[in-house]
Design an enzyme around this catalytic site. Structure first.
Site, PDB file in Angstrom:
ATOM      1  N   ASP A  49      39.855  43.003  40.335  1.00  9.74           N
ATOM      2  CA  ASP A  49      39.388  41.645  40.093  1.00  9.74           C
ATOM      3  C   ASP A  49      38.418  41.199  41.177  1.00  9.74           C
ATOM      4  O   ASP A  49      37.821  40.124  41.084  1.00  9.74           O
ATOM      5  CB  ASP A  49      40.555  40.662  39.946  1.00  9.74           C
ATOM      6  N   SER A  50      38.208  42.057  42.173  1.00 12.49           N
ATOM      7  CA  SER A  50      37.146  41.828  43.160  1.00 12.49           C
ATOM      8  C   SER A  50      35.784  41.783  42.493  1.00 12.49           C
ATOM      9  O   SER A  50      34.801  41.359  43.111  1.00 12.49           O
ATOM     10  CB  SER A  50      37.169  42.922  44.231  1.00 12.49           C
ATOM     11  N   ASP A  88      43.007  45.892  37.112  1.00  9.31           N
ATOM     12  CA  ASP A  88      43.771  44.762  37.644  1.00  9.31           C
ATOM     13  C   ASP A  88      44.163  43.766  36.557  1.00  9.31           C
ATOM     14  O   ASP A  88      43.355  43.446  35.673  1.00  9.31           O
ATOM     15  CB  ASP A  88      42.932  43.999  38.678  1.00  9.31           C
ATOM     16  N   GLU A 120      49.448  42.312  41.646  1.00 11.91           N
ATOM     17  CA  GLU A 120      49.814  41.871  42.984  1.00 11.91           C
ATOM     18  C   GLU A 120      51.137  41.119  42.926  1.00 11.91           C
ATOM     19  O   GLU A 120      51.427  40.429  41.955  1.00 11.91           O
ATOM     20  CB  GLU A 120      48.743  40.943  43.559  1.00 11.91           C
ATOM     21  N   GLU A 187      47.710  46.679  51.289  1.00 16.27           N
ATOM     22  CA  GLU A 187      46.461  46.114  51.813  1.00 16.27           C
ATOM     23  C   GLU A 187      46.709  45.244  53.039  1.00 16.27           C
ATOM     24  O   GLU A 187      47.639  44.441  53.076  1.00 16.27           O
ATOM     25  CB  GLU A 187      45.749  45.276  50.743  1.00 16.27           C
TER      26      GLU A 187
END
Length: 284
Positions: A49-50, A88, A120, A187
């Site tokens: 999703d970056s 994602d 996440e 991360e």
């Protein structure tokens, strides 16, 4: 390579089986051309999703939609013949309930052809991960610094730097494994914590700002090649300056157009040959 040689895509099972053997190479991609560049080198391509920040200029990942992830995920799958593709689940598409997560994940896999989803979350996502994996949806977990939770965490801050935070990250990763995740991204965490987790878990750990001891590493490709320079996270190593190369090419193109150097005869059709116009009977 023979025209009849079959190229086999890496599977989730194959990725999981690499635990303790070698080091997994993972990169991001958001388009078919980028996927073609990295698919035969990367074991795992993450459609992150970056994309919202890297391609769309968004200030964070929170505005990324499921439809966006489906479009980019499908493009990457079309461009990547060998790597395992993981997409994602964007913010607000899975946190409400396991059922919501299933609907979102099922759409992602069905409409993109990807092999797995990534989500996440801490221990609160355990039931969701289990719900998905029990229904045939492979899940890559993501613990530590979680961009989707940056507002709650007070920004993009390294995690696991104190005993309480370290325990939370450790518990989340262990819970994800028990729930059926086939791997976990760690991360922005304390190096010692990532190293300890890698030695504890039986599934591969993929580090980004974590530890060289992780079972693999991932970077945003545009960060790594120098194609995104809005800011550079501490954990990024730049292997090239793609922006400089592209700027030079753009300037050279502009120079050639303004000075009528481009297009050259080789770029034209029938350059220098007379043209007979059928109606007018004239030659030009």
């Amino acid at each position: 390579m023979s025209a009849h040689t079959r190229i086999t895509r890496k599977t989730v099972t194959a990725i999981r089986s690499t635990k303790g053997i070698g080091s997994l190479v993972s990169l991001t991609a958001y388009s078919a051309p980028m996927a073609k560049l990295v698919h035969d080198v990367a074991d795992v391509i993450i459609v992150g999703d970056s994309v919202g920040m890297v391609l769309y200029g968004m200030p964070d990942t929170l505005r990324v939609t499921l439809d966006m992830m489906i479009a980019h995920g499908a493009a990457v799958v079309r461009g990547a013949a060998q790597a395992c593709v993981v997409v994602d689940l964007p913010f607000s598409t899975f946190q409400e309930s396991p059922a919501q997560a299933y609907r979102s994940a099922a759409r992602l896999l069905a409409e993109t052809g990807a092999q797995a989803v990534k989500l996440e979350g801490g221990c609160e996502m355990t039931d969701t991960i289990r719900f998905l994996t029990e229904r045939g949806i492979p899940v890559m977990a993501h613990v530590g610094l979680m961009p989707q939770q940056a507002n709650a965490a007070g920004g993009f801050r390294a995690q696991g730097m104190d005993p309480l935070s370290a325990a939370q990250v450790f518990d989340a990763a262990c819970a994800a494994e028990r729930a059926g995740a086939f791997s976990v991204v760690i991360e922005g965490t304390a190096e010692a914590l990532a190293r300890h987790l890698t030695g504890t878990l039986t599934i591969p750990t993929i580090g980004i700002g974590a530890s060289p001891a992780c079972d693999g590493q991932v970077l945003v490709t545009e960060d790594m090649i120098g194609a995104f320079d809005a800011y550079t996270p501490r954990f990024v190593k730049r292997y090239a300056d793609a922006n400089a190369v592209m700027r030079d090419a753009i300037r050279q193109y502009a120079h050639d157009v303004r000075h009528r150097v481009f297009p050259e005869p080789a770029h034209c059709f029938g350059y220098g040959k007379p043209l007979q116009l059928a109606d007018a009977g004239a030659t030009v």
